[in-house]
Scaffold this motif. Structure first.
Motif, PDB file in Angstrom:
ATOM      1  N   ILE A 184     -16.957  11.265   7.239  1.00 38.98           N
ATOM      2  CA  ILE A 184     -16.416  10.546   6.086  1.00 38.98           C
ATOM      3  C   ILE A 184     -17.334   9.381   5.752  1.00 38.98           C
ATOM      4  O   ILE A 184     -17.699   9.153   4.606  1.00 38.98           O
TER       5      ILE A 184
ATOM      6  N   ILE B 292     -11.507   7.810  12.619  1.00 37.87           N
ATOM      7  CA  ILE B 292     -12.213   8.138  11.400  1.00 37.87           C
ATOM      8  C   ILE B 292     -13.369   9.085  11.697  1.00 37.87           C
ATOM      9  O   ILE B 292     -14.178   8.865  12.570  1.00 37.87           O
TER      10      ILE B 292
ATOM     11  N   MET C 236     -19.666   5.561  -6.556  1.00 39.44           N
ATOM     12  CA  MET C 236     -18.610   4.670  -6.050  1.00 39.44           C
ATOM     13  C   MET C 236     -19.135   3.274  -5.791  1.00 39.44           C
ATOM     14  O   MET C 236     -20.204   3.090  -5.242  1.00 39.44           O
ATOM     15  N   LYS C 237     -18.327   2.299  -6.166  1.00 37.33           N
ATOM     16  CA  LYS C 237     -18.707   0.907  -5.919  1.00 37.33           C
ATOM     17  C   LYS C 237     -18.591   0.620  -4.426  1.00 37.33           C
ATOM     18  O   LYS C 237     -17.706   1.148  -3.754  1.00 37.33           O
TER      19      LYS C 237
ATOM     20  N   ILE D 143      -4.166   4.449   8.104  1.00 39.21           N
ATOM     21  CA  ILE D 143      -3.130   5.465   7.981  1.00 39.21           C
ATOM     22  C   ILE D 143      -2.890   6.177   9.300  1.00 39.21           C
ATOM     23  O   ILE D 143      -3.815   6.599   9.975  1.00 39.21           O
TER      24      ILE D 143
ATOM     25  N   THR E 144      -8.555   2.069   4.276  1.00 38.54           N
ATOM     26  CA  THR E 144      -7.285   2.750   4.036  1.00 38.54           C
ATOM     27  C   THR E 144      -7.129   3.935   4.986  1.00 38.54           C
ATOM     28  O   THR E 144      -6.098   4.095   5.631  1.00 38.54           O
ATOM     29  N   ILE E 145      -8.187   4.735   5.075  1.00 34.21           N
ATOM     30  CA  ILE E 145      -8.114   5.920   5.939  1.00 34.21           C
ATOM     31  C   ILE E 145      -7.899   5.520   7.398  1.00 34.21           C
ATOM     32  O   ILE E 145      -7.136   6.147   8.119  1.00 34.21           O
TER      33      ILE E 145
ATOM     34  N   ASP F 218     -15.234  -0.429  -3.257  1.00 33.23           N
ATOM     35  CA  ASP F 218     -14.275   0.678  -3.257  1.00 33.23           C
ATOM     36  C   ASP F 218     -14.458   1.558  -2.025  1.00 33.23           C
ATOM     37  O   ASP F 218     -13.488   2.057  -1.460  1.00 33.23           O
TER      38      ASP F 218
ATOM     39  N   ALA G 137     -19.239   8.976   2.367  1.00 32.58           N
ATOM     40  CA  ALA G 137     -18.965   7.824   1.519  1.00 32.58           C
ATOM     41  C   ALA G 137     -20.247   7.078   1.155  1.00 32.58           C
ATOM     42  O   ALA G 137     -20.450   6.680   0.012  1.00 32.58           O
TER      43      ALA G 137
ATOM     44  N   MET H 133       0.823  -1.202   0.000  1.00 29.00           N
ATOM     45  CA  MET H 133       0.000   0.000   0.000  1.00 29.00           C
ATOM     46  C   MET H 133       0.866   1.265   0.000  1.00 29.00           C
ATOM     47  O   MET H 133       0.481   2.297  -0.556  1.00 29.00           O
TER      48      MET H 133
ATOM     49  N   THR I 189     -12.766  -0.257   0.759  1.00 27.31           N
ATOM     50  CA  THR I 189     -11.309  -0.108   0.649  1.00 27.31           C
ATOM     51  C   THR I 189     -10.885   1.281   1.106  1.00 27.31           C
ATOM     52  O   THR I 189      -9.920   1.436   1.856  1.00 27.31           O
ATOM     53  N   LEU I 190     -11.631   2.276   0.666  1.00 32.67           N
ATOM     54  CA  LEU I 190     -11.296   3.661   0.993  1.00 32.67           C
ATOM     55  C   LEU I 190     -11.339   3.885   2.506  1.00 32.67           C
ATOM     56  O   LEU I 190     -10.400   4.428   3.096  1.00 32.67           O
TER      57      LEU I 190
END
Lengths: 278, 113
Positions: free
Chosen positions: B78, B74, B88-89, B103, B99-100, B92, B82, B16, B95-96
């Protein structure tokens, strides 16, 4: 957008460039370098169905790795716009065109000014000897790559934001397709970007993905890793980016850094130009 | 914490971050085979090494050690934003958000320059 609001956003975009990069408005900038200077965590992610995102409380900007380079840079500048204009966390979807959202419109306008300020556009046209009356699709494509944006964004900037070309001219240029423009510049049928450069290309690095091309007026010598290679099919001064890394090219009296990333690099921006290690 | 699970997460965190095993090794001053041994779960990893990996990849160390993240990380907005996205799928969006969450929030990370 109201004229006073447009003037405010223009001033904010120019101030942001000056404050973090010391860049005067007659020069092009890289939005990724600006992100880094502003202390953002910038990452390219393998997510296909979105453009980008600004996460306010994490100082984070995410960009879809799957888009063309010009689009990614514009999205990055757009996300910086959301930050500077105080919009809070925003996720940007594909197909923003026709969006009626005021924040989106403002961020797009901010991005256009950040990447293509009026004086930078006018200066480079003077230096290349391209006039607004006679600009061709090839000229417009070459200049769009100097600013690191897509052909369409550059045309929109010339016509809509800066008012430098007429509506008729805009329509005439807009319908030209990228494959035919790239063919006319390089003589090759290629999918990657073609950066046509000359002694006028200054004050910025040439940034490419593996598979992109450089076309130069003069022969280029390479000082550093041999990650760009001349084509040996008799095509004059045409070079292919073959590997990631950073090198330098020069021809009498002129030189420039070349930064190459993997095709559709995903990951942390600071690793984008890392050379391959076995 | 299971060595094999940590190994798997180290690999996906490295991918990643956009680094090959060789590139990660170079930045951490290790030999490449060391990274591949660790990612195969064949070599024990010390706590300070784990911290170095988390630092380089810019992710939460708790995600590496036990796969968890601090949910307060988070921003609720968001998630709301989202879910509203029509273009957006679903996978996805997942995943998004993951990912956030992974991080690490930090203004400066060593190992990056």
């Amino acid at each position: 957008m109201e004229k006073t609001r447009a003037a405010q956003i223009t001033a904010k975009a120019l101030r942001t460039r000056k404050q973090y990069l010391g860049a005067d408005s007659h020069l092009p900038i890289c939005p990724y370098v600006l992100c880094e200077a502003m202390g953002f965590d910038l990452r390219f992610v393998k997510i296909n169905s979105f453009e980008g995102m600004y996460v306010a409380n994490q100082n984070l900007i995410l960009i879809s790795a799957e888009r063309p380079e010009g689009r990614k840079r514009f999205t990055c500048a757009h996300e910086i716009g959301h930050h500077v204009l105080g919009h809070g966390t925003v996720i940007d979807e594909i197909l923003k065109c026709g969006s009626s959202n005021i924040e989106e419109e403002e961020a797009d306008f901010f991005a256009s000014i950040l990447l293509m300020p009026s004086s930078a556009v006018k200066r480079i046209m003077l230096r290349t000897g391209i006039s607004t009356a006679t600009i061709s699709s090839t000229d417009a494509y070459i200049l769009s790559k100097y600013f690191g944006v897509s052909y369409q964004s550059f045309l929109l900037q010339l016509y809509f934001n800066l008012g430098l070309i007429s509506y008729i001219k805009y329509q005439e240029l807009k319908i030209r397709t990228l494959p035919e423009i790239r063919l006319s510049i390089s003589g090759l049928k290629i999918k990657g970007q073609v950066l046509s450069i000359g002694a006028w290309w200054d004050e910025k690095a040439i940034e490419l993905e593996v598979g992109d091309y450089i076309v130069s007026e003069k022969e280029l010598l390479i000082d550093g890793p041999k990650i760009v290679q001349p084509l040996d099919d008799g095509n004059d001064h045409c070079y292919l980016a073959t590997k990631p890394g950073i090198t330098r090219v020069f021809s009498n009296g002129w030189d420039c850094f070349v930064k190459i990333s993997r095709y559709k690099f995903h990951g942390i921006y600071q690793f984008k130009f890392d050379e391959d290690e076995e | 914490m299971s060595k094999i699970e940590i190994a798997k997460r180290l690999r996906s965190a490295r991918e990643m971050a956009g680094l090959s095993q060789g590139q990660a090794a170079k930045r951490l001053g290790l030999h490449r085979p060391t990274i591949s041994e660790i990612e195969a779960g064949r070599r024990n990893i010390k706590a300070d090494e784990l911290a170095e990996f988390a630092n380089l990849y810019g992710i939460e160390i708790s995600w590496l050690t036990d796969g968890t993240v601090n949910e307060t990380n988070i921003d609720r907005t968001i998630l709301a934003a989202a879910r509203e996205l029509s273009a957006m799928k679903d996978e996805d969006i997942e995943t998004l958000i993951n990912t956030i969450k992974m991080i690490k929030f930090s203004g400066d990370r060593d190992g990056k320059n």
